[in-house]
Structure formats: structure tokens, C-alpha cells
Scaffold this active site. Structure first.
Site, PDB file in Angstrom:
ATOM      1  N   GLU A  45       0.821  -1.209   0.000  1.00  0.00           N
ATOM      2  CA  GLU A  45       0.000   0.000   0.000  1.00  0.00           C
ATOM      3  C   GLU A  45       0.855   1.260   0.000  1.00  0.00           C
ATOM      4  O   GLU A  45       0.538   2.237  -0.676  1.00  0.00           O
ATOM      5  CB  GLU A  45      -0.955   0.004   1.200  1.00  0.00           C
ATOM      6  CG  GLU A  45      -2.091  -1.010   1.106  1.00  0.00           C
ATOM      7  CD  GLU A  45      -2.993  -0.785  -0.096  1.00  0.00           C
ATOM      8  OE1 GLU A  45      -2.965   0.305  -0.696  1.00  0.00           O
ATOM      9  OE2 GLU A  45      -3.740  -1.722  -0.444  1.00  0.00           O
ATOM     10  N   TYR A 128      -6.053   7.079   3.802  1.00  0.00           N
ATOM     11  CA  TYR A 128      -6.249   6.006   2.828  1.00  0.00           C
ATOM     12  C   TYR A 128      -5.589   4.712   3.289  1.00  0.00           C
ATOM     13  O   TYR A 128      -6.228   3.652   3.362  1.00  0.00           O
ATOM     14  CB  TYR A 128      -5.700   6.390   1.438  1.00  0.00           C
ATOM     15  CG  TYR A 128      -5.525   5.141   0.612  1.00  0.00           C
ATOM     16  CD1 TYR A 128      -6.624   4.523   0.036  1.00  0.00           C
ATOM     17  CD2 TYR A 128      -4.277   4.515   0.496  1.00  0.00           C
ATOM     18  CE1 TYR A 128      -6.495   3.317  -0.643  1.00  0.00           C
ATOM     19  CE2 TYR A 128      -4.145   3.325  -0.181  1.00  0.00           C
ATOM     20  CZ  TYR A 128      -5.248   2.733  -0.751  1.00  0.00           C
ATOM     21  OH  TYR A 128      -5.125   1.556  -1.396  1.00  0.00           O
ATOM     22  N   ASP A 146      -9.441   6.217  -2.421  1.00  0.00           N
ATOM     23  CA  ASP A 146      -8.271   6.655  -3.191  1.00  0.00           C
ATOM     24  C   ASP A 146      -8.773   7.296  -4.484  1.00  0.00           C
ATOM     25  O   ASP A 146      -9.973   7.535  -4.643  1.00  0.00           O
ATOM     26  CB  ASP A 146      -7.349   5.460  -3.478  1.00  0.00           C
ATOM     27  CG  ASP A 146      -7.947   4.548  -4.517  1.00  0.00           C
ATOM     28  OD1 ASP A 146      -9.189   4.511  -4.631  1.00  0.00           O
ATOM     29  OD2 ASP A 146      -7.199   3.883  -5.243  1.00  0.00           O
ATOM     30  N   CYS A 198     -13.344   1.258 -15.067  1.00  0.00           N
ATOM     31  CA  CYS A 198     -13.768   2.652 -14.876  1.00  0.00           C
ATOM     32  C   CYS A 198     -12.527   3.538 -14.896  1.00  0.00           C
ATOM     33  O   CYS A 198     -12.246   4.277 -13.956  1.00  0.00           O
ATOM     34  CB  CYS A 198     -14.528   2.790 -13.554  1.00  0.00           C
ATOM     35  SG  CYS A 198     -15.487   4.313 -13.408  1.00  0.00           S
TER      36      CYS A 198
END
Length: 353
Positions: A45, A128, A146, A198
Site C-alpha cells: 500500500e 487512505y 483513493d 472505470c
DNA sequence: CACCCGTGGAC
DNA sequence: TGTCCAAGGGT
């Protein structure tokens, strides 16, 4: 379509289309109740902050091979970690990575906190990343927001307010969709959707699992969302860098200050970078000559044109700045990209040996 | 809160 | 070549 149905469709889609990433566990293991390794989740991450999966992959493998757990990383030397991070960018992440590893080792017995609040208190872990680790590694129903999630929410609910103003609204919408069951998979599902379907440009709405619920698509504005405030123009800065090589092949390098641009990284001595013509400031007395080539590099908020000067330095050279790095200890891959570009251009300017 | 902080790929 | 963009955090 109700929120719960949207979430269900996303999870069903994820169970079929989830990408096989090195820091994820397989569906079979997950069904057996296995949780992802918090260390791997945290490391991935942090590496993925503002960075693509393609760029992160090799770095993740090198880091986990060299430092298999947070205790090992906590015991690493700064220069080793900074060198391994070189090229990935945003070097404050590497400095905070070490601070965080050492805090986990020293203050938490080598185990990551398992709540959003506990994680948020650690260096380099913001809203986040805290939510992502809590959800993915510890199955906490936290809402992960995010850039992908912002884009998916803006389109799904046709939010036309520009970012960053729209951020609180988009966070609230994302929270509506966060399920109590498998929140980590849900978070990764939305992010995977944003990364593969997307997408920012030309989204593949035709194969989207939540196409029927998408208000942006219904209004024909999906591809134009999220709206963003226009960005300013990047100025161009100028600088000089000095690449000195001693007769024994050692290179004159300098550790940059811990704060600011390329903080904590190795680099060539040189001038500051400003919009005005730089004033020469060689790091050692020598016959410096212009290479006749410059590095062009673009950072987040300015363009840089870096003129290169080179010199062969005597064996008894006593530099005013920097220190010599033995030719056998010097790895160009330890340099941040702009410095490695300078090396690649200048290495031909020295006599080969 | 506005600004600072890297890099490489896509178009 | 230039611009935009990516699983943000710190100050």
C-alpha cells in the site's frame, strides 16, 4: 438498484476478475480463513501511493526477498533501504517506511496495530492507507478512498462538483457502499474496477458490473467525471551538477539532506535548482569541463534542465563537499532517476578502463 | 489548507 | 514533445 445490490455486483465481479497480485492471497486461501500478511499489505500500500502496479511489482519482490518481515526491515540500514527504493519516487515514503517499521518493532512487538486509528498514528500511514490495511489485513469495515474510488463514485452518482471540493461527498458515497462482510475485498473490488474498467479515459462501461446503476453513464457524462480544477503551469528550473571521478575509479557523491526534494538520497554535488542561471560551485578543485549535454527531467511541480560538468580527480583529492564512493560499492541503481540520467550521460565522458 | 514531493506510461 | 495521470502523506 439499491446500494446493497451495487456492492453485491462489485463483489461478485471481483471474485471472478480479481487480479493476481504478489501481495494478495488466492481465493482458495481466503475461503479457508487465511488473512493476508499485514506486512505485505502495508508495504504494497505504501509503494502503491500515487504509483502504478506495474512500477511497484519488482520493487515489492526485491523488498520482501531482502527483508521478509517488519522486524528485518526495522533492522536495515538507512542507506540500504533508500538505495533499494531508488527509482520509485516520492522518497519521503522510504524514510517514513523505515520510521514506521522501527516503531512497529519497538512499540508494538513487531505486530501492526489492527485498527484504523492505531495504524493512522504511524509514520507514512494516512487516511487512505490506514483504512486499506485495516480492511484488507484485519477485516475491519473501513471505507477506503483513493483516486479510483473517487472516480468510480463521481461517475456512479454523477457528482459534478470538481475535486478536491467533492472529496467529502465522494467519501460519504463510498461509505454507503461499504459492506459489513468482506470490506477488504469490497475496497479492492472498487479499486480494481477503477484501474481496469472505470478508467480515467475511455472507460469500458459496456462490461462494467454496475453499469445499470451508473448515473454518470445514464447522463452520458461518465467519461468527463470526476471534474477537476485546472492545474497551474510548471516553471523551468536550472542547475549544475558535478560528476567527478578519481583516478582509482571512485565517484564523488553526496547524501542529500533528509528533508525536501530527493531527501535522503544519494546524488551528484551541484548547485541549487532555481529559475535563474546557476552560479558555478564545484565541490573540489579540479579541471572541470562542461559535458556539452544536459539532463532534462520533470518533477511534480517543475521542469529541470541540469547542465553537467565532469572532471578527473587526483588520488589525493580533498573535496569540499561529498565523499568518494569506491567503484565497487557504487550502484547506479541506488541513485534517484534524475541523478542516474546524469550518470548515464556523463559516463562516456571519462576514459574507459 | 495550499503546497511540496518522483516517476514512467498512455495518448 | 507536452500533458495527464496513478492504490497519498507530511507540513
Amino acid at each position: 438498484m439499491r446500494d446493497a445490490e451495487v456492492s453485491r455486483n462489485l463483489l461478485d465481479w471481483y471474485d471472478v476478475h480479481a487480479r493476481d497480485l504478489p501481495w494478495r492471497i488466492g481465493p482458495a486461501a481466503r475461503v479457508s480463513g487465511v488473512r493476508p500478511d499485514p506486512y505485505a499489505v502495508w508495504l504494497s500500500e505504501v509503494m502503491l501511493q500515487q504509483t502504478t502496479v506495474a512500477a511497484v511489482r519488482d520493487y515489492f519482490h526485491r523488498f520482501t526477498a531482502r527483508w521478509p518481515d517488519v522486524t528485518a526491515l526495522a533492522a536495515a540500514e538507512d542507506a540500504q533501504v533508500m538505495g533499494e527504493w531508488a527509482g520509485l519516487g516520492y522518497y519521503a515514503r522510504a524514510r517514513n517506511l523505515l520510521k514506521c517499521a522501527r516503531a512497529v518493532a519497538r512499540d508494538h512487538g513487531g505486530r501492526f496495530p489492527d485498527t484504523r486509528e492505531g495504524l493512522l498514528a504511524l509514520p507514512g500511514i494516512g487516511p487512505y492507507t490506514a483504512a486499506a490495511i485495516a480492511a484488507i489485513a484485519f477485516d475491519r469495515p473501513e471505507t477506503v478512498v483513493d483516486g479510483n474510488v473517487e472516480r468510480v463514485m463521481a461517475r456512479l452518482f454523477a457528482v459534478e462538483t470538481p475535486l478536491p471540493t467533492a472529496k467529502p461527498d465522494l467519501t460519504a458515497l463510498a461509505a454507503r457502499l461499504t459492506p459489513a462482510e468482506r470490506p477488504g475485498c469490497h475496497a479492492q473490488a472498487v479499486m480494481d474496477l477503477g484501474a481496469t474498467i472505470c478508467t480515467p479515459r475511455s472507460p469500458a462501461c459496456g462490461i462494467c458490473p454496475v453499469m445499470a446503476a451508473c448515473a454518470g453513464r445514464a447522463r452520458g457524462i461518465a467519461a468527463d467525471l470526476p471534474r477537476k480544477l485546472p492545474k497551474g503551469v510548471k516553471p523551468t528550473r536550472l542547475g549544475l551538477a558535478y560528476l567527478g571521478r578519481r583516478t582509482d575509479g571512485a565517484w564523488l557523491l553526496e547524501r542529500r539532506p533528509d528533508r525536501g526534494l530527493l531527501g535522503g538520497m544519494l546524488g551528484w554535488p551541484g548547485t541549487d535548482w532555481a529559475e535563474t542561471e546557476p552560479v558555478s560551485a564545484p565541490p573540489a578543485v579540479a579541471d572541470w569541463r562542461p559535458l556539452g549535454a544536459e539532463v532534462r527531467h520533470t518533477f511534480t511541480h517543475f521542469h529541470l534542465r541540469l547542465a553537467l560538468w565532469v572532471a578527473d580527480l587526483p588520488a589525493d583529492c580533498a573535496p569540499a563537499r561529498g565523499a568518494f564512493v569506491d567503484r565497487h560499492d557504487f550502484r547506479p541503481s541506488d541513485l534517484p532517476t534524475v541523478m542516474r540520467k546524469a550518470f548515464d550521460l556523463a559516463r562516456g565522458g571519462f576514459a574507459s578502463d
